[in-house]
Write a protein that holds these residues in place. Structure first.
Motif, PDB file in Angstrom:
ATOM      1  N   LEU A   4       1.162 -17.683  -2.729  1.00 17.82           N
ATOM      2  CA  LEU A   4       1.317 -16.223  -2.802  1.00 17.82           C
ATOM      3  C   LEU A   4       0.044 -15.503  -2.364  1.00 17.82           C
ATOM      4  CD1 LEU A   4       3.368 -15.830  -6.103  1.00 17.82           C
ATOM      5  CD2 LEU A   4       4.178 -15.457  -3.767  1.00 17.82           C
ATOM      6  N   ASP A   5      -1.109 -16.002  -2.795  1.00 14.76           N
ATOM      7  CA  ASP A   5      -2.378 -15.413  -2.361  1.00 14.76           C
ATOM      8  C   ASP A   5      -2.515 -15.482  -0.841  1.00 14.76           C
ATOM      9  OD1 ASP A   5      -3.238 -14.786  -4.938  1.00 14.76           O
ATOM     10  OD2 ASP A   5      -4.287 -16.695  -5.195  1.00 14.76           O
ATOM     11  N   ARG A   6      -2.163 -16.626  -0.271  1.00 14.56           N
ATOM     12  CA  ARG A   6      -2.254 -16.784   1.183  1.00 14.56           C
ATOM     13  C   ARG A   6      -1.308 -15.820   1.898  1.00 14.56           C
ATOM     14  NH1 ARG A   6      -3.132 -22.071  -0.575  1.00 14.56           N
ATOM     15  NH2 ARG A   6      -0.969 -22.708  -0.360  1.00 14.56           N
ATOM     16  N   GLU A   7      -0.123 -15.627   1.359  1.00 14.83           N
ATOM     17  CA  GLU A   7       0.835 -14.684   1.963  1.00 14.83           C
ATOM     18  C   GLU A   7       0.309 -13.256   1.895  1.00 14.83           C
ATOM     19  OE1 GLU A   7       3.619 -15.289   3.739  1.00 14.83           O
ATOM     20  OE2 GLU A   7       3.061 -17.398   3.550  1.00 14.83           O
ATOM     21  N   ILE A   8      -0.283 -12.903   0.770  1.00  9.93           N
ATOM     22  CA  ILE A   8      -0.881 -11.569   0.631  1.00  9.93           C
ATOM     23  C   ILE A   8      -1.995 -11.384   1.650  1.00  9.93           C
ATOM     24  CG2 ILE A   8      -2.287 -10.124  -0.898  1.00  9.93           C
ATOM     25  CD1 ILE A   8      -0.573 -11.308  -3.248  1.00  9.93           C
ATOM     26  N   LEU A   9      -2.834 -12.390   1.812  1.00 10.48           N
ATOM     27  CA  LEU A   9      -3.930 -12.301   2.786  1.00 10.48           C
ATOM     28  C   LEU A   9      -3.410 -12.154   4.216  1.00 10.48           C
ATOM     29  CD1 LEU A   9      -6.389 -14.944   1.314  1.00 10.48           C
ATOM     30  CD2 LEU A   9      -6.656 -12.452   1.309  1.00 10.48           C
ATOM     31  N   LYS A  10      -2.356 -12.886   4.547  1.00 18.04           N
ATOM     32  CA  LYS A  10      -1.758 -12.757   5.882  1.00 18.04           C
ATOM     33  C   LYS A  10      -1.261 -11.338   6.105  1.00 18.04           C
ATOM     34  CE  LYS A  10      -0.355 -17.583   6.362  1.00 18.04           C
ATOM     35  NZ  LYS A  10       0.773 -18.528   6.401  1.00 18.04           N
ATOM     36  N   LEU A  11      -0.590 -10.777   5.103  1.00 13.84           N
ATOM     37  CA  LEU A  11      -0.094  -9.405   5.221  1.00 13.84           C
ATOM     38  C   LEU A  11      -1.239  -8.410   5.391  1.00 13.84           C
ATOM     39  CD1 LEU A  11       2.698  -9.398   2.491  1.00 13.84           C
ATOM     40  CD2 LEU A  11       3.036  -9.136   4.957  1.00 13.84           C
ATOM     41  N   GLN A  13      -4.182  -8.934   6.620  1.00 15.78           N
ATOM     42  CA  GLN A  13      -4.789  -9.080   7.946  1.00 15.78           C
ATOM     43  C   GLN A  13      -3.945  -8.404   9.020  1.00 15.78           C
ATOM     44  OE1 GLN A  13      -7.522 -12.763   8.604  1.00 15.78           O
ATOM     45  NE2 GLN A  13      -5.524 -13.496   7.963  1.00 15.78           N
ATOM     46  N   GLU A  14      -2.642  -8.383   8.835  1.00 19.19           N
ATOM     47  CA  GLU A  14      -1.756  -7.736   9.804  1.00 19.19           C
ATOM     48  C   GLU A  14      -1.773  -6.226   9.654  1.00 19.19           C
ATOM     49  OE1 GLU A  14       2.195  -9.349   9.447  1.00 19.19           O
ATOM     50  OE2 GLU A  14       1.472 -11.397   9.678  1.00 19.19           O
ATOM     51  N   ASP A  15      -1.798  -5.730   8.399  1.00 16.14           N
ATOM     52  CA  ASP A  15      -1.743  -4.289   8.163  1.00 16.14           C
ATOM     53  C   ASP A  15      -2.290  -3.972   6.776  1.00 16.14           C
ATOM     54  OD1 ASP A  15      -1.216  -1.598   7.963  1.00 16.14           O
ATOM     55  OD2 ASP A  15       0.936  -1.772   8.331  1.00 16.14           O
ATOM     56  N   ALA A 148      -6.875 -17.882  10.551  1.00 19.11           N
ATOM     57  CA  ALA A 148      -5.738 -18.770  10.292  1.00 19.11           C
ATOM     58  C   ALA A 148      -5.811 -19.202   8.831  1.00 19.11           C
ATOM     59  CB  ALA A 148      -5.802 -19.983  11.202  1.00 19.11           C
ATOM     60  N   ILE A 149      -4.827 -18.802   8.064  1.00 17.10           N
ATOM     61  CA  ILE A 149      -4.811 -19.126   6.644  1.00 17.10           C
ATOM     62  C   ILE A 149      -3.780 -20.213   6.424  1.00 17.10           C
ATOM     63  CG2 ILE A 149      -4.398 -18.241   4.322  1.00 17.10           C
ATOM     64  CD1 ILE A 149      -5.162 -15.472   5.445  1.00 17.10           C
ATOM     65  N   LEU A 150      -4.251 -21.392   6.090  1.00 17.66           N
ATOM     66  CA  LEU A 150      -3.381 -22.551   5.930  1.00 17.66           C
ATOM     67  C   LEU A 150      -3.055 -22.801   4.481  1.00 17.66           C
ATOM     68  CD1 LEU A 150      -5.255 -24.776   8.493  1.00 17.66           C
ATOM     69  CD2 LEU A 150      -3.267 -23.338   8.912  1.00 17.66           C
TER      70      LEU A 150
END
Length: 150
Positions: A4-11, A13-15, A148-150
């Motif tokens: 979940l933390d990684r998904e939040i970080l991806k979001l 980074q996008e916006d 890149a968040i793996l």
């Protein structure tokens, strides 16, 4: 850090303008737990800051130059003076100490050759350097700030 933390970080980074509610919905959390996760990621220093990315072309800053520098000396005093000198030049948007033939790599963004010449004189005028070479980017193939968040 979990999925979940990684998904939040991806979001983010996008916006980074997404509301906490929008991010929570996208990752399947309610608002408060999502907000707490973001706060925790900031507290840990994983999220350093949130910024706006500007269009260099539209700001008349369409020339990117990679400048490689050889140190005039290799003592800690000179290295510190050069780091302070170069860090204070606003046209330098990235600044690295390197291994290999050149000691430093600078990414410089300016409007045109005349502006680069002004920058160059400021760079070499402030401290003794052994060698400086510049390469001008002809085309930007890829640009991202997202890791890149793996």
């Amino acid at each position: 850090m979990d999925k979940l933390d990684r998904e939040i970080l991806k979001l983010l980074q996008e916006d980074a303008t997404l509301s906490v509610n929008e991010m929570a919905e996208a990752v399947g959390l309610s608002t408060t737990p999502c907000w707490r996760r973001i706060q925790n990621l900031e507290k840990q220093g994983i999220i350093k800051k949130r910024v706006a990315l500007l269009d260099a072309e539209k700001l008349n800053l369409g020339m990117t130059v990679f400048v490689q520098v050889k140190a005039a000396q290799h003592d800690i005093n000179w290295l510190s003076r050069f780091a302070e000198h170069a860090a204070g030049i606003e046209q330098i948007v990235e600044f690295y100490r390197m291994s290999g033939e050149y000691d430093y790599m600078l990414k410089v963004v300016v409007s045109d050759m005349k502006a680069f010449d002004v920058f160059y004189k400021k760079l070499v005028g402030g401290i003794e350097l052994s060698d400086v070479t510049s390469s001008f980017a002809m085309e930007q193939i890829k640009y991202t700030t997202a890791l890149a968040i793996l």
